[in-house]
Scaffold this active site. Structure first.
Site, PDB file in Angstrom:
ATOM      1  N   GLU A 132      33.392  27.267 -30.915  1.00 24.53           N
ATOM      2  CA  GLU A 132      34.904  27.409 -31.134  1.00 24.53           C
ATOM      3  C   GLU A 132      35.358  28.591 -32.161  1.00 24.53           C
ATOM      4  O   GLU A 132      36.610  29.048 -31.874  1.00 24.53           O
ATOM      5  CB  GLU A 132      35.213  26.127 -32.077  1.00 24.53           C
ATOM      6  N   HIS A 138      37.371  10.070 -31.823  1.00 28.00           N
ATOM      7  CA  HIS A 138      37.202  10.931 -32.912  1.00 28.00           C
ATOM      8  C   HIS A 138      37.653  10.439 -34.200  1.00 28.00           C
ATOM      9  O   HIS A 138      38.736  10.091 -34.469  1.00 28.00           O
ATOM     10  CB  HIS A 138      38.149  12.316 -32.447  1.00 28.00           C
ATOM     11  N   GLU A 151      38.066  12.425 -37.550  1.00 29.80           N
ATOM     12  CA  GLU A 151      38.020  13.516 -38.422  1.00 29.80           C
ATOM     13  C   GLU A 151      38.385  12.812 -39.778  1.00 29.80           C
ATOM     14  O   GLU A 151      39.343  12.253 -40.056  1.00 29.80           O
ATOM     15  CB  GLU A 151      38.986  14.558 -38.131  1.00 29.80           C
ATOM     16  N   HIS A 197      30.047  16.491 -37.024  1.00 30.17           N
ATOM     17  CA  HIS A 197      30.440  17.696 -37.330  1.00 30.17           C
ATOM     18  C   HIS A 197      30.736  18.019 -38.778  1.00 30.17           C
ATOM     19  O   HIS A 197      31.141  17.195 -39.564  1.00 30.17           O
ATOM     20  CB  HIS A 197      31.933  18.134 -36.694  1.00 30.17           C
ATOM     21  N   GLU A 198      30.325  19.308 -39.319  1.00 28.92           N
ATOM     22  CA  GLU A 198      30.581  19.674 -40.657  1.00 28.92           C
ATOM     23  C   GLU A 198      29.483  18.657 -41.627  1.00 28.92           C
ATOM     24  O   GLU A 198      29.596  18.663 -42.783  1.00 28.92           O
ATOM     25  CB  GLU A 198      31.903  19.663 -41.223  1.00 28.92           C
TER      26      GLU A 198
END
Ligand code: NOJ
Ligand code: CA
Length: 714
Positions: free
Chosen positions: A507, A412, A414, A482-483
């Site tokens: 979510e 991950h 982020e 994501h995003e």
């Protein structure tokens, strides 16, 4: 000699004069017609479907800060047409083979200065695509684009399924309304994202789904968004005209371009059947073939992960509570644990065990690396380094443990919106991944883009996402972003870019007003038109009060509908998003998530209506097995599906995972029933879907024993 020169000039002038200034283009089946014409030197187009006007006279053009606008004073100096018909095989997908069949019209336009602009139109049986190509620029080879003036003059008050034109996010609830009723600020408030600035107050996002009063379905989007900002559509309600609005940068510029360049394709999918919109491969066909030659390492996969517990608040991403981490200086060992850190070695092992036991390929772990103490809202550029684990996450031990169990860990990253930091650290981050056996990364861009000045959907970030996909491909790494900007079919070119979020995922149901019951019946008509979504389905514990008695939140579906989403929302990367303990309590229903594939030989969209219902059947890759998913909105629905898609000479064992008779997404969401029968291509599947309910079914060839054991489906 003089005479000859004179003769040549006259011929050239006549040629210019006689080159058709208007021209038609028909789809291969003749049902879609596009007309291009120059109106007093201005390029325009119109579109008809079965002789009905769909797009009325609409202008085309590009406007620059640095150059004369390419919107008028044109002459057509050359016209080329061609027919193309090819069948290709995607690396993974909904079908084994895709036919790319179109007629093309390419017009070279010229202004008195000598500047040329090529307009390339393609007409497919399921819609049209067109783009601008600028072969050279006068004076300087680079340009600042200030506008694209493409119009879609719909000229009628269609029903629209839309989200507001935010430059930074697509995580909205959809509104279904007439175009005349579009109110973007209200929609922003209704999604509880808050009214955000800046954005264009009359813009909606694409893919934009529309339905005319005579039941023609239209979808406007774009294909191959590369080195250009995302297109939004500004609505002129006085004429029901949609005008391209490109996401700007902070200076208001739209794009910095070097000639030669081309824009993304503007796409319009058209049909009088809603099911055809979902089956369309037009956007993939307008993208370039894979840049990756050896694709054996690219694997569709189902995964579980250390994830939902953070969203429901029982665990945290951060290890400590202090907010003064300095990347490269803070020693992780000096951090004081908060006691709730989810990505700890022991917990991750639990997920690895669970994945191994139930046949999942991979385990996502979020919150494993330092920086989460101040990841969000602090405007830190150097927030994460992607290589320093928290002290309770033993990266080496977990690598060995996962390997022993035959499971892969999903990394991950982020970024907290700090794309510059990520780009600087990307090589090292990917090296770290390879060193510890990670093959897939979930990236994320929560918050405003740091350093400020860029929007998530502007040119600079569009280039960033593509850069990450390319670098990942070089390193044989698969991506779930994501995003990021909403997809435009680039997964054909970068098949390692398995999925993106870029919409409001499951979510939101954990911690907000959530997603309304019609949400999942709209997403395939909107966001998924551009590519697969990591929606994170499969939540079995529907009520959040289970974890926190004060929580009013819940998933706005029944449990059976959560199962059906694995079929109705196509993705080569699907999460079983709930906690292992929730699956362990309902292993009978969990069996469907274990069985359902993520890669298919065939897909049949059996019935669909945006915001109402979707029923899809898919045949697993290299297998005789079929899977079916049916979902409905806030209304109950009687399902009546002839199983004619099945192999005519085969009897199947059908296992049906349905809403219990008294199920209801509000009052009794977790009530389901599982039944097994024999079925064949003459059988009809009948069932009642609860409010916001669903049905999932698996169909596998029946054994002799099955034939003795089960009754025939009536
Ligand atoms: C938002 C993503 O959509 C979600 O899946 C993730 O858990 C959080 N960001 C944290 O990165
Ligand atoms: Ca998100």
């Amino acid at each position: 000699m003089k005479k000859l020169t004179y003769f040549c000039i006259v011929i050239c002038l006549l040629h210019g004069f006689f080159t058709l200034q208007a021209q038609d283009l028909l789809s291969p089946n003749g049902q879609i017609k596009l007309n291009f014409s120059l109106k007093e030197g201005k390029p325009t187009y119109q579109v008809w479907f079965k002789n009905k006007p769909i797009v009325q006279e609409s202008y085309l053009g590009l406007v620059f800060k640095t150059h004369e606008a390419m919107v008028e004073n044109f002459q057509v100096i050359e016209t080329k047409t061609q027919t193309f018909d090819e069948t290709w095989q995607p690396v993974w997908g909904e079908v084994r083979e895709i036919r790319n069949h179109y007629n093309e019209l390419a017009l070279t336009l010229q202004q008195p200065t000598g500047q040329k602009l090529i307009l390339r139109f393609r007409a497919f049986n399921d819609g049209i695509g067109f783009r601008y190509e600028v072969p050279f620029l006068l004076n300087t080879a680079y340009a600042i684009l200030s506008d694209e003036t493409t119009q879609f003059n719909l000229a009628a008050n269609h029903t629209a399924y839309w989200i507001p034109g935010d430059y930074d996010t697509n995580e909205y609830r959809y509104t279904v309304s007439r175009l005349s009723e579009v109110s973007t600020q209200e929609a922003m408030r209704a999604s509880e994202i808050g009214v955000r600035t800046p954005f264009h107050p009359s813009a909606v996002q694409t893919p934009l789904m529309l339905k005319t009063d005579d039941k023609i379905y239209l979808n406007i989007h774009e294909a191959a968004l590369v080195n250009y900002p995302a297109m939004q559509l500004v609505l002129d309600k006085s004429r029901f005209l949609l005008q391209c609005h490109l996401v700007p940068n902070i200076l208001g510029d739209k794009a910095y371009l070097q000639a030669p360049f081309q824009t993304p394709w503007r796409t319009l999918i058209i049909s009088d059947k809603a099911t055809d919109i979902l089956a369309s491969k037009l956007i993939l066909n307008l993208n370039e073939p894979s840049i990756i030659k050896d694709t054996d390492w690219i694997k569709p996969q189902k995964f579980v992960g250390v994830w939902w517990e953070m969203h429901i608040g029982t665990g945290t991403w951060n290890y400590a509570n202090n907010q003064n981490i300095v990347i490269g200086k803070t020693n992780p060992k000096d951090l004081k644990p908060n006691g709730k850190h989810a990505a700890n070695t022991q917990n991750v092992k639990k997920y690895i065990d669970f994945a191994a036991k139930h046949g999942f390929q991979s385990v996502l772990v979020e919150g494993w690396n330092i920086g989460w103490e101040d990841w969000f809202g602090n405007w830190k550029e150097n927030v994460f380094d992607f290589v320093t684990p928290y002290p309770d996450f033993d990266v080496q031990e977990l690598q060995q443990y996962a390997q022993q169990k035959g499971v892969k860990l999903i990394m991950h990253h982020e970024t907290s919106g700090s794309a510059t930091n990520y780009e600087r650290r990307l090589d090292e981050a990917f090296r770290f991944m390879k060193q510890y056996g990670y093959e897939t990364v979930k990236t994320g861009y929560v918050g405003k883009i740091i350093p400020r000045g860029e929007y998530h959907d502007g040119q600079w970030m569009v280039n960033h996402y593509e850069y990450v996909a390319r670098k990942a491909a070089e390193n044989k790494i698969m991506i779930d972003s994501h995003e990021s900007v909403r997809p435009t079919g680039l997964h054909r070119t970068y098949p390692n870019w398995l999925a993106a979020e870029a919409a409001r995922g499951n979510e939101f149901n954990a911690w907000s007003i959530g997603n309304p019951p019609n949400h999942e019946t709209i997403l395939p008509f909107t966001r998924l038109i551009g590519g697969p979504m990591d929606y994170t389905p499969g939540i079995f514990q529907i009520r959040m009060s289970h974890y926190n008695p004060n929580s009013p939140h819940q998933i706005h579906t029944t449990l059976a509908k959560q199962l059906a989403l694995y079929v109705t929302m196509y993705s080569p990367l699907q999460m079983a998003a709930d906690l292992p303990e929730n699956y362990e309590q309902r292993l009978d229903a969990f069996q469907f998530i274990k069985d359902v594939p993520v890669d298919w030989d065939d897909t049949q969209i059996l019935e669909a209506e945006p915001a109402q219902y979707i029923t899809i059947a898919r045949k697993a890759k290299n297998s005789p097995n079929w899977f079916l998913g049916a979902i409905t909105n806030e209304n109950t629905r009687n399902l009546n599906i002839p199983l004619t898609f099945l192999d005519k000479n085969q009897t199947y064992k059908i296992t049906i995972y349905a809403d219990a008779p008294d199920a209801d997404f509000e009052h009794n969401p977790m009530a389901y029933q599982i039944q097994t029968f024999l079925a064949d291509s003459t059988s009809v599947l009948k069932a009642k879907l609860a409010r916001s309910g669903g049905l999932a079914a698996s169909l596998v060839p029946a054994t002799q024993e099955d034939k003795k054991k089960y009754k025939k489906l009536k």
